[in-house]
Design a protein around this motif. Structure first.
Motif, mmCIF file in Angstrom:
data_model
loop_
_atom_site.group_PDB
_atom_site.id
_atom_site.type_symbol
_atom_site.label_atom_id
_atom_site.label_comp_id
_atom_site.label_asym_id
_atom_site.label_seq_id
_atom_site.Cartn_x
_atom_site.Cartn_y
_atom_site.Cartn_z
ATOM 1 N N LEU A 56 0.823 -1.206 0.000
ATOM 2 C CA LEU A 56 0.000 0.000 0.000
ATOM 3 C C LEU A 56 0.862 1.262 0.000
ATOM 4 O O LEU A 56 0.361 2.362 0.229
ATOM 5 C CB LEU A 56 -0.941 -0.003 1.214
ATOM 6 C CG LEU A 56 -1.983 -1.130 1.212
ATOM 7 C CD1 LEU A 56 -2.701 -1.188 2.555
ATOM 8 C CD2 LEU A 56 -2.984 -0.939 0.091
ATOM 9 N N ARG A 59 0.037 3.949 -2.741
ATOM 10 C CA ARG A 59 -1.200 4.715 -2.541
ATOM 11 C C ARG A 59 -0.946 6.065 -1.883
ATOM 12 O O ARG A 59 -1.725 6.997 -2.046
ATOM 13 C CB ARG A 59 -2.192 3.919 -1.695
ATOM 14 C CG ARG A 59 -3.188 3.137 -2.517
ATOM 15 C CD ARG A 59 -4.146 2.396 -1.631
ATOM 16 N NE ARG A 59 -5.187 3.256 -1.076
ATOM 17 C CZ ARG A 59 -6.289 3.578 -1.727
ATOM 18 N NH1 ARG A 59 -6.507 3.137 -2.931
ATOM 19 N NH2 ARG A 59 -7.195 4.341 -1.159
ATOM 20 N N LEU A 94 -4.116 -7.273 6.308
ATOM 21 C CA LEU A 94 -3.951 -6.102 7.161
ATOM 22 C C LEU A 94 -5.115 -5.971 8.126
ATOM 23 O O LEU A 94 -6.270 -6.121 7.740
ATOM 24 C CB LEU A 94 -3.865 -4.854 6.267
ATOM 25 C CG LEU A 94 -3.825 -3.488 6.959
ATOM 26 C CD1 LEU A 94 -2.467 -3.250 7.588
ATOM 27 C CD2 LEU A 94 -4.142 -2.381 5.962
ATOM 28 N N SER A 101 -13.852 3.605 9.959
ATOM 29 C CA SER A 101 -13.671 4.110 8.606
ATOM 30 C C SER A 101 -13.089 3.056 7.676
ATOM 31 O O SER A 101 -13.008 3.277 6.482
ATOM 32 C CB SER A 101 -12.825 5.379 8.607
ATOM 33 O OG SER A 101 -11.808 5.298 9.557
ATOM 34 N N SER A 102 -12.699 1.919 8.223
ATOM 35 C CA SER A 102 -12.172 0.863 7.361
ATOM 36 C C SER A 102 -13.260 -0.090 6.880
ATOM 37 O O SER A 102 -12.965 -1.104 6.265
ATOM 38 C CB SER A 102 -11.094 0.069 8.091
ATOM 39 O OG SER A 102 -9.996 0.905 8.345
ATOM 40 N N SER B 211 -12.995 7.106 -2.806
ATOM 41 C CA SER B 211 -11.887 6.236 -3.215
ATOM 42 C C SER B 211 -10.673 6.449 -2.320
ATOM 43 O O SER B 211 -9.775 5.613 -2.276
ATOM 44 C CB SER B 211 -11.514 6.487 -4.670
ATOM 45 O OG SER B 211 -10.910 7.750 -4.790
ATOM 46 N N GLN B 212 -10.639 7.565 -1.601
ATOM 47 C CA GLN B 212 -9.512 7.793 -0.686
ATOM 48 C C GLN B 212 -9.813 7.317 0.732
ATOM 49 O O GLN B 212 -8.984 7.429 1.619
ATOM 50 C CB GLN B 212 -9.167 9.293 -0.645
ATOM 51 C CG GLN B 212 -8.547 9.767 -1.944
ATOM 52 C CD GLN B 212 -8.581 11.264 -2.086
ATOM 53 O OE1 GLN B 212 -9.307 11.943 -1.361
ATOM 54 N NE2 GLN B 212 -7.814 11.794 -3.015
ATOM 55 N N GLN B 213 -11.037 6.823 0.935
ATOM 56 C CA GLN B 213 -11.419 6.384 2.277
ATOM 57 C C GLN B 213 -10.632 5.146 2.681
ATOM 58 O O GLN B 213 -10.183 4.364 1.843
ATOM 59 C CB GLN B 213 -12.912 6.050 2.320
ATOM 60 C CG GLN B 213 -13.810 7.252 2.212
ATOM 61 C CD GLN B 213 -13.702 8.158 3.413
ATOM 62 O OE1 GLN B 213 -13.729 7.687 4.547
ATOM 63 N NE2 GLN B 213 -13.541 9.439 3.181
ATOM 64 N N MET B 216 -11.664 1.673 1.397
ATOM 65 C CA MET B 216 -11.163 1.259 0.096
ATOM 66 C C MET B 216 -9.796 0.603 0.263
ATOM 67 O O MET B 216 -9.496 -0.419 -0.342
ATOM 68 C CB MET B 216 -11.053 2.466 -0.832
ATOM 69 C CG MET B 216 -12.382 2.975 -1.317
ATOM 70 S SD MET B 216 -13.250 1.723 -2.285
ATOM 71 C CE MET B 216 -12.207 1.690 -3.743
ATOM 72 N N GLU B 217 -8.978 1.235 1.109
ATOM 73 C CA GLU B 217 -7.638 0.690 1.332
ATOM 74 C C GLU B 217 -7.723 -0.674 2.013
ATOM 75 O O GLU B 217 -7.013 -1.606 1.643
ATOM 76 C CB GLU B 217 -6.849 1.670 2.198
ATOM 77 C CG GLU B 217 -5.399 1.311 2.295
ATOM 78 C CD GLU B 217 -4.573 2.503 2.730
ATOM 79 O OE1 GLU B 217 -4.521 3.481 1.979
ATOM 80 O OE2 GLU B 217 -4.013 2.445 3.832
#
Lengths: 543, 318
Positions: A56, A59, A94, A101-102, B211-213, B216-217
């Motif tokens: 990641l 990103r 991960l 928020s995930s 998409s930056q949240q 998403m990751e």
């Protein structure tokens, strides 16, 4: 290709991010089935390192510019996106820090599990596998949970769910990035235990990212300490925590309040000499003052439409020079009580008298307004972003001390100097200051009102441990010099024990135990207090 | 997050809308009474007979005390009676509105549909490769469209598709379905020239944000493919703000429809409004004003009621 005993090997890793070398020459191994904890303060590079291992890094625009990182002998540095799709979830998973928020807020838990399972474990019965995963992380009533949305779960449940999602592809390595930082201590203990149990059950390896040395001891047998992008010390957890070699590790340990005698200044690392030093504290002067400054009589708070009171009616007296701790977990009502004491919120029951006058009758221009001041948890958010510390403090001085023009700016400079803000930081905007510096400004601003009582709501919980030590030292000094009364609201038992004489333990809006801090935390009477004490990760005093 | 709490919330919102509606009714009633001078002479002009004045005064119901006028007006409203046209004798205001409304609603519906479809597609296309060629092209087109007045878009469309290519009628109305459809296309496109760009920009912004949240990751770190993520996570999360947007825009779409109707010569509310204003037909103006206000209130209410059904977080926020 030799099969190594190490699942992960990182050699001389360097990472460039936004033109800065944020990781320099970092090397470590994670053995198969083993665990490693990467510990460091903010900016140490521990999270960036984790991003290299989870693919990641790009990103956030980072780039590996030296060294290697391999997983099971497979190159991670040059892996393309197709190779990463095979690795992620299946080999490396991960567990992120921010569980709320995930998770996609508009998709049910069942949906999020289903999409992950169908990707990583095609052919599996999605419902059965979902229930199995939820069961594996010890979530109660898994079938009902599938219908819930993320915001309907508690923080602890969400973090378990994040672990369940990570387990979906039966990975060999779990990278847990501060998995318990946002959790209450009692919940934190359970989640850490779960991670440890899962390691035993599945034989997977664990890379744990943490800022808290005490947490590390609960999950990992080896630890690596990072600072400023470099790895300064690594070794067995017992050795590093018990008898560290590097001065920075020593400083991290010395900064912990539970390792220092109660009420003594905490050791701080001198950036220039690299030596630890303990500031001197003036002797605490305590003139007898029978009349309390704040007298709270039967104060309670029940919010509109709430089922139960946020704070059940209670009494507190605060005299000059006193230090009182209010401890509790989230939702205990401790912050509400703090706000009521400062007069930021009027109680629905009882009254708070400030020198005999109720907050209700104290107007905005009453000098009593300045007598009780507040220090906030988010030091950065508490400052106006477009004003410099000098301007922020000068405004308050002009308001309360009757000074004008240049004199206010000079007085502001003196006050900021007194709280230890470096001269060059006084004319910078808050965005350019560190968290600890922002908190110093917040304290100076409170002092500008010439208060007699400071109410500090989690004053150090968003700060690194070394900044925390400095802020706690500052508060102890101010209390001694000015005979200030301190009310410290915190979830952190070590801070409360170190800083206060008397403590109130709150749960569900009620005081479950109160008494001398030294006694409460060494031999608690109440079951809940006992549970809090036993859940708090602490390091034993060695010296 | 019980069902009962949800109904209670909905009832509260409906109650609020009714209160707003009540104040609109009072304002609309006062509208005619607040015009300086006598409405009757304003309507008829100075060259008129006393009989004509008296007749109009009776027709406008101005020959009774104001308080009684108000209660009669309310009583009429409750029966769906908006009064009589002051100019087109024998025509009721509600009849005029009922005749014109379907045309206008058809254009508004087509405009909304086109705006939503085009807005979401363009917004997403731009967001999925931000600051690249597609994004820049979309943003330029969208800005140009947004900056072009509706009547100009209408005229340009007529010029190209009716006069030059001869594909679609330049204006007019068949009066019945399905013959009406060809007449709806160009007005609908013209009307979406305002709302479409707003939707496209909103969706683009929301999609880039989502998409930056971290979710998403986190999903990416579980090995999910980008296209699956775009479709399952970014799309739903970026379409949410559109609902509120459509509710708020309902009023401005009605206003836009007035201009579009004029350009394409459609027999809708817009043309009735223009006629009524030109002839100072106060009862009709009053009726149309009331109807537009209702439309705006209903649009907003619908958006507020629908939003919690789509966003689970809004359901439990008390």
């Amino acid at each position: 290709m030799s099969t190594s005993d190490n699942l992960v090997e990182v050699r001389n890793l360097g990472v460039l991010l936004a033109g800065r070398q944020v990781i320099r020459d970092v090397s470590f191994d994670i053995p198969r089935g083993g665990a490693l904890a990467l510990v460091g303060e903010s900016g140490s590079g521990k999270t960036v390192t984790a991003r290299v291992l989870t693919g990641l890094l790009s990103r956030i625009g980072g780039k590996v510019n030296s060294g290697t990182a391999t997983f099971d002998s497979q190159d991670l540095v040059n892996a393309n996106s197709r190779e990463w799709r095979k690795l992620r979830g299946r080999m490396v998973a991960l567990v992120p820090q921010a569980s709320l928020s995930s998770l996609d807020p508009v998709m049910r838990i069942g949906g999020q599990l289903a999409e992950t399972i169908s990707e990583l474990d095609p052919g599996a019965d999605i419902r059965l596998r979902s229930l199995e995963l939820l069961d594996q992380v010890r979530l109660p009533r898994p079938a009902a949970l599938l219908e819930n949305y993320p915001h309907e779960l508690s923080g602890g449940m969400r973090q378990r769910l994040m672990i369940a999602l990570a387990l979906a592809g039966r990975p060999e390595l779990i990278v847990a990035d501060e998995p318990t930082t946002a959790l209450d201590v009692t919940v934190q203990k359970d989640v850490l235990k779960l991670l440890g149990d899962l390691r035993k059950e599945t034989g997977m390896s664990l890379l744990m990212i943490a800022h808290d040395l005490a947490v590390v001891g609960m999950v990992s047998e080896s630890v690596a300490v990072m600072r400023g992008g470099e790895l300064v010390e690594k070794g067995a957890t017992d050795k590093v925590l018990g008898d560290p070699d590097h001065s920075y590790t020593k400083a991290l340990l010395a900064a912990r309040p539970e390792l220092a005698p109660v009420g003594t200044p905490l050791a701080v690392l001198d950036r220039e000499t690299g030596q630890l030093h303990r500031p001197e504290l003036p002797v605490l002067l305590r003139p007898r003052q029978p009349e309390p400054i704040i007298r709270a009589e039967g104060v309670g708070m029940t919010y509109h439409n709430a089922k139960a009171p946020a704070v059940h009616p209670l009494d507190i007296d605060i005299s000059a020079g006193a230090a009182i701790g209010i401890v509790g977990e989230s939702g205990s009502g401790k912050s509400t009580l703090g706000r009521i004491l400062v007069g930021a919120q009027l109680p629905t029951d009882g009254t708070v008298l400030v020198k005999g006058k109720s907050w209700q009758d104290v107007r905005a221009n009453d000098p009593l307004r300045g007598a009780v001041q507040m220090i906030f948890q988010d030091p950065y958010g508490a400052l106006t972003p477009w004003r410099t510390p000098r301007q922020i403090v000068a405004e308050v001085i002009a308001r309360w001390q009757g000074l004008h023009g240049r004199a206010t700016l000079e007085a502001a400079g003196d006050l900021l100097d007194d709280v230890g803000l470096p001269l060059q930081a006084m004319d910078r905007r808050p965005g350019g200051l560190s968290g600890g510096q922002c908190q110093r400004v917040g304290i100076a601003r409170a002092l500008a009102c010439q208060p007699q009582v400071l109410v500090a709501d989690e004053p150090t919980s968003s700060l690194d441990i070394s900044a925390q030590a400095q802020i706690l030292n500052l508060l102890m000094r101010l209390r001694a010099e000015r005979n200030l009364a301190l009310v410290i609201v915190s979830h952190d038992l070590a801070v409360i024990r170190h800083m206060t004489d008397e403590a109130l333990v709150m749960q569900h809006g009620q005081i479950v135990e109160r008494g001398p801090s030294s006694r409460i935390f060494s031999s608690p009477d109440n079951d809940y207090t006992r549970q809090l004490v036993s859940s708090t990760p602490t390091l034993r005093r060695t010296a | 997050m019980t069902l009962r709490a949800g109904w209670g919330q909905a009832a509260g919102k409906v109650g609020q809308s009714l209160l707003t509606l009540a104040s609109v009714i009072v304002l609309v009633f006062l509208l005619v009474r607040l015009i300086p001078g006598d409405p009757v002479t304003t309507i008829l002009g100075s060259e008129t007979s006393a009989e004509a004045e008296a007749a109009l005064r009776t027709a406008l119901h101005l020959d009774v005390p104001p308080v009684q006028q108000f209660f009669d007006y309310i009583a009429g409203l409750l029966h769906g009676d908006l009064g009589q046209s002051a100019v087109q004798r024998g025509d009721s205001v509600s009849g005029i509105i009922a005749g014109a409304l379907p045309t206008t609603l058809s254009i508004v519906a087509v405009g909304m549909l086109l705006s939503t479809i085009a807005g979401i597609s363009l917004g997403l296309a731009a967001a999925l490769s931000p600051y690249k060629a597609i994004d820049l092209t979309v943003r330029t087109i969208v800005m140009l469209l947004y900056a072009t007045p509706t009547f100009l878009i209408g005229l340009l469309l007529t010029l190209v598709f009716s006069i030059q290519l001869g594909w679609l009628p330049a204006g007019g109305w068949a009066g019945s379905y399905p013959d009406n459809f060809p007449f709806l296309v160009l007005p609908g496109i013209a009307l979406s020239g305002h709302l479409g760009p707003i939707i496209a920009r909103t969706v683009r912004q929301a999609a880039i944000e989502s998409s930056q949240q971290l979710y998403m990751e986190a999903a990416l770190s579980r090995g999910l493919s980008k296209s699956a993520l775009n479709f399952r996570h970014i799309l739903p999360n970026s379409v949410l703000p559109i609902i509120t947007l459509l509710g708020i825009s309902f009023g401005s779409l009605l206003t836009g429809a007035i201009i579009v109707e004029a350009v394409f010569g459609l027999p809708g509310i817009g043309s009735e409004m223009t006629k009524a204003v030109a002839r100072r037909d106060y009862p009709v103006i009053q009726g149309i004003a009331l109807m537009s206000a209702c439309a705006v209130i209903v649009g907003n209410l619908l958006a507020e009621l629908i939003y919690p059904l789509v966003d689970p977080r809004a359901r439990s926020a008390s």
